[in-house]
Design a protein around this motif. Structure first.
Motif, PDB file in Angstrom:
ATOM      1  N   ASN A 170      14.818  -0.897  31.892  1.00 44.80           N
ATOM      2  CA  ASN A 170      13.407  -0.568  31.997  1.00 44.80           C
ATOM      3  C   ASN A 170      13.266   0.951  31.954  1.00 44.80           C
ATOM      4  N   SER A 171      12.091   1.406  31.582  1.00 47.71           N
ATOM      5  CA  SER A 171      11.798   2.841  31.518  1.00 47.71           C
ATOM      6  C   SER A 171      10.685   3.138  32.517  1.00 47.71           C
ATOM      7  N   ILE A 172      11.009   3.890  33.556  1.00 48.08           N
ATOM      8  CA  ILE A 172       9.995   4.245  34.554  1.00 48.08           C
ATOM      9  C   ILE A 172       9.570   5.681  34.312  1.00 48.08           C
ATOM     10  N   LEU A 173       8.302   5.857  33.974  1.00 51.34           N
ATOM     11  CA  LEU A 173       7.767   7.175  33.671  1.00 51.34           C
ATOM     12  C   LEU A 173       6.798   7.575  34.773  1.00 51.34           C
ATOM     13  N   PHE A 174       7.092   8.682  35.425  1.00 49.66           N
ATOM     14  CA  PHE A 174       6.244   9.182  36.497  1.00 49.66           C
ATOM     15  C   PHE A 174       5.263  10.208  35.935  1.00 49.66           C
ATOM     16  N   GLY A 175       4.015  10.079  36.366  1.00 48.62           N
ATOM     17  CA  GLY A 175       2.976  11.030  35.966  1.00 48.62           C
ATOM     18  C   GLY A 175       1.806  10.874  36.909  1.00 48.62           C
ATOM     19  N   TYR A 176       1.022  11.927  37.107  1.00 51.18           N
ATOM     20  CA  TYR A 176      -0.117  11.869  38.013  1.00 51.18           C
ATOM     21  C   TYR A 176      -1.067  10.749  37.593  1.00 51.18           C
ATOM     22  N   SER A 177      -1.624  10.048  38.582  1.00 52.47           N
ATOM     23  CA  SER A 177      -2.437   8.862  38.287  1.00 52.47           C
ATOM     24  C   SER A 177      -3.732   9.193  37.561  1.00 52.47           C
ATOM     25  N   LEU A 178      -4.282  10.374  37.792  1.00 51.48           N
ATOM     26  CA  LEU A 178      -5.504  10.791  37.100  1.00 51.48           C
ATOM     27  C   LEU A 178      -5.202  11.914  36.130  1.00 51.48           C
ATOM     28  N   GLY A 179      -5.476  11.677  34.882  1.00 51.00           N
ATOM     29  CA  GLY A 179      -5.298  12.699  33.852  1.00 51.00           C
ATOM     30  C   GLY A 179      -4.011  12.522  33.084  1.00 51.00           C
ATOM     31  N   ILE A 202      -3.576   3.464  39.069  1.00 52.71           N
ATOM     32  CA  ILE A 202      -3.954   3.957  37.746  1.00 52.71           C
ATOM     33  C   ILE A 202      -5.046   3.112  37.111  1.00 52.71           C
ATOM     34  N   HIS A 203      -5.154   1.853  37.511  1.00 56.67           N
ATOM     35  CA  HIS A 203      -5.996   0.889  36.798  1.00 56.67           C
ATOM     36  C   HIS A 203      -7.466   1.301  36.716  1.00 56.67           C
ATOM     37  N   ASP A 204      -8.106   1.563  37.872  1.00 55.32           N
ATOM     38  CA  ASP A 204      -9.539   1.879  37.864  1.00 55.32           C
ATOM     39  C   ASP A 204      -9.830   3.164  37.096  1.00 55.32           C
ATOM     40  N   LEU A 205      -8.915   4.118  37.168  1.00 64.69           N
ATOM     41  CA  LEU A 205      -9.103   5.373  36.443  1.00 64.69           C
ATOM     42  C   LEU A 205      -9.028   5.131  34.941  1.00 64.69           C
ATOM     43  N   ASN A 206      -8.118   4.247  34.520  1.00 69.01           N
ATOM     44  CA  ASN A 206      -8.044   3.876  33.103  1.00 69.01           C
ATOM     45  C   ASN A 206      -9.378   3.317  32.614  1.00 69.01           C
ATOM     46  N   GLU A 207      -9.989   2.476  33.450  1.00 71.94           N
ATOM     47  CA  GLU A 207     -11.245   1.848  33.044  1.00 71.94           C
ATOM     48  C   GLU A 207     -12.361   2.872  32.881  1.00 71.94           C
ATOM     49  N   CYS A 208     -12.345   3.938  33.676  1.00 70.75           N
ATOM     50  CA  CYS A 208     -13.315   5.022  33.497  1.00 70.75           C
ATOM     51  C   CYS A 208     -13.153   5.649  32.115  1.00 70.75           C
ATOM     52  N   TYR A 209     -11.913   5.843  31.699  1.00 71.51           N
ATOM     53  CA  TYR A 209     -11.632   6.413  30.375  1.00 71.51           C
ATOM     54  C   TYR A 209     -12.076   5.451  29.280  1.00 71.51           C
ATOM     55  N   ARG A 210     -11.773   4.185  29.446  1.00 70.01           N
ATOM     56  CA  ARG A 210     -12.137   3.208  28.415  1.00 70.01           C
ATOM     57  C   ARG A 210     -13.652   3.092  28.269  1.00 70.01           C
ATOM     58  N   ARG A 211     -14.386   3.201  29.370  1.00 67.46           N
ATOM     59  CA  ARG A 211     -15.853   3.155  29.283  1.00 67.46           C
ATOM     60  C   ARG A 211     -16.408   4.354  28.530  1.00 67.46           C
ATOM     61  N   GLU A 212     -15.628   5.423  28.456  1.00 62.55           N
ATOM     62  CA  GLU A 212     -16.033   6.589  27.664  1.00 62.55           C
ATOM     63  C   GLU A 212     -15.421   6.541  26.261  1.00 62.55           C
ATOM     64  N   ASN A 213     -14.993   5.354  25.866  1.00 64.81           N
ATOM     65  CA  ASN A 213     -14.476   5.092  24.517  1.00 64.81           C
ATOM     66  C   ASN A 213     -13.198   5.850  24.180  1.00 64.81           C
ATOM     67  N   ARG A 214     -12.391   6.125  25.202  1.00 64.42           N
ATOM     68  CA  ARG A 214     -11.075   6.715  24.963  1.00 64.42           C
ATOM     69  C   ARG A 214     -10.072   5.590  24.725  1.00 64.42           C
ATOM     70  N   LYS A 215      -9.344   5.673  23.641  1.00 69.19           N
ATOM     71  CA  LYS A 215      -8.399   4.622  23.269  1.00 69.19           C
ATOM     72  C   LYS A 215      -7.073   4.825  23.991  1.00 69.19           C
ATOM     73  N   LEU A 216      -6.740   3.870  24.829  1.00 68.44           N
ATOM     74  CA  LEU A 216      -5.491   3.890  25.574  1.00 68.44           C
ATOM     75  C   LEU A 216      -4.624   2.712  25.147  1.00 68.44           C
ATOM     76  N   ALA A 217      -3.325   2.855  25.266  1.00 74.09           N
ATOM     77  CA  ALA A 217      -2.421   1.737  25.006  1.00 74.09           C
ATOM     78  C   ALA A 217      -2.774   0.582  25.943  1.00 74.09           C
ATOM     79  N   ASP A 218      -2.530  -0.644  25.494  1.00 71.73           N
ATOM     80  CA  ASP A 218      -2.789  -1.805  26.340  1.00 71.73           C
ATOM     81  C   ASP A 218      -1.952  -1.727  27.608  1.00 71.73           C
ATOM     82  N   THR A 219      -2.528  -2.182  28.718  1.00 74.89           N
ATOM     83  CA  THR A 219      -1.833  -2.118  29.999  1.00 74.89           C
ATOM     84  C   THR A 219      -1.930  -3.441  30.749  1.00 74.89           C
ATOM     85  N   VAL A 220      -0.964  -3.655  31.620  1.00 72.71           N
ATOM     86  CA  VAL A 220      -0.938  -4.797  32.536  1.00 72.71           C
ATOM     87  C   VAL A 220      -0.533  -4.266  33.904  1.00 72.71           C
TER      88      VAL A 220
END
Length: 344
Positions: A170-179, A202-220
């Motif tokens: 598995n690949s675990i990538l660490f990064g700040y949850s917002l931004g 990270i989930h709710d923050l992703n949804e804020c981006y998606r509502r602003e039409n930012r294309k993100l990779a699919d997530t689970v």
């Protein structure tokens, strides 16, 4: 001889414009706060009213509460606070991040907040704003922090992920949850061959981006994936985007064998620690872009926040009047007992 207090001063509550009676990214609760972006060191709870860029409203409410009073404006839209002309301009830091332009009696100041000039599909690009006085961040304000521009981070991360997958890791990538997390997902969008597993934070923050039409990779959600496992079954070949704290969780054994990486500008300084891989990927300006930005503002005076020493010395050698942010303290502009304040 004493000068009048500057248009913006540094107080115990943060940057304050007395003429407009508002604060910029205050450290404490105030009546009116203009927020440059939703990171917790810039957006704090308790103020009566907030002003931010419209595209950043969702993130601000996600962080501070849905019931806060928020007034929003588009980038470049002009509004007035007690006859002070104000507008917000893209800082390129995260979604809805802004530099605050303040104009009064022919004098223009810009408070940058955090900013970067690197390409980032998750937010609007940086806009340079002309001013007389510039208040700049300097998170990476030393010459050793210079990184290559226009790197294909999405392709690089995907290659690392794919190579680990072939090895059964598995690949675990660490990064700040917002931004940072959203930038990673946006840059991965053209490359990801299956959904990325993400931490709950990270989930709710992703949804804020998606509502602003930012294309993100699919997530689970990572925990949803783990709940599907039977007994001691383990994940294999997944990309997991999460904070480092997951390594101390009781369910870490479900992640099986893994490789760890961190995406940050700090990787440029060799701060690899116990990570197997480092991606030099920052949401702040590097040394060269700090200096380029200051030059392009045309500012005659610069005040520096964070890691200010090297940048201030460098700017002074370039003939620019440069100071640490605490030199904007109002006490520096008040006369001593028995002396008069000269208004100029």
């Amino acid at each position: 001889m004493f000068q009048s207090a500057p248009l913006i001063t540094w107080t115990e509550k943060g940057l304050y414009c007395a003429a407009g009676d508002f604060y910029i990214d205050p450290h404490r609760a105030v009546d009116l706060a203009i927020i440059t972006h939703a990171h917790s060191d810039h957006a704090r709870r308790g103020s009566k009213k907030y002003i931010c860029v419209r595209s950043g409203e969702g993130l601000l409410k996600s962080r501070l509460g849905q019931k806060i009073e928020v007034e929003t404006y588009e980038y470049g839209e002009v509004f007035y606070l007690n006859n002070v002309k104000v507008s917000m301009h893209s800082a390129g830091h995260i979604l809805g991040s802004a530099q605050v332009r303040v104009e009064h009696k022919g004098e223009v100041w810009v408070a940058s907040g955090d900013y970067k000039r690197d390409p980032d599909p998750s937010c609007d690009p940086f806009e340079n704003v002309k001013c007389d006085t510039f208040i700049t961040e300097a998170t990476f304000g030393t010459p050793k922090f210079v990184w290559q521009k226009n790197l294909e981070h999405g392709r690089m991360i995907h290659e690392w992920w794919s190579n680990n997958e072939k090895r059964g890791l598995n690949s675990i990538l660490f990064g700040y949850s917002l931004g940072k997390a959203q930038r990673i997902l946006a840059e991965l969008h053209p490359f990801a061959h299956k959904p990325v597993l993400i931490h709950n934070s990270i989930h709710d923050l992703n949804e804020c981006y998606r509502r602003e039409n930012r294309k993100l990779a699919d997530t689970v959600l990572l925990m949803d994936k783990i709940k599907e496992l039977i007994f001691d079954q383990r994940l294999q070949g997944e990309l997991i985007l999460a904070p480092p704290s997951i390594l101390s969780e009781s369910w870490i054994h479900h992640l099986g064998n893994y490789s760890k990486a961190f995406a940050s500008g700090w990787m440029q300084g060799g701060w690899r620690n116990n990570y197997d891989k480092g991606f030099v990927m920052s949401d702040h300006a590097d040394w060269n872009d700090l200096n380029l930005t200051i030059k392009e503002t045309g500012a005659k005076k610069v005040y520096v926040q964070h890691r200010d020493g090297a940048l201030i010395r460098h700017l002074k050698l370039q003939g620019i009047s440069a100071f640490a942010i605490d030199e904007l303290n109002i006490e520096h502009f008040q006369p001593k007992v028995g002396e008069n304040l000269v208004l100029i």
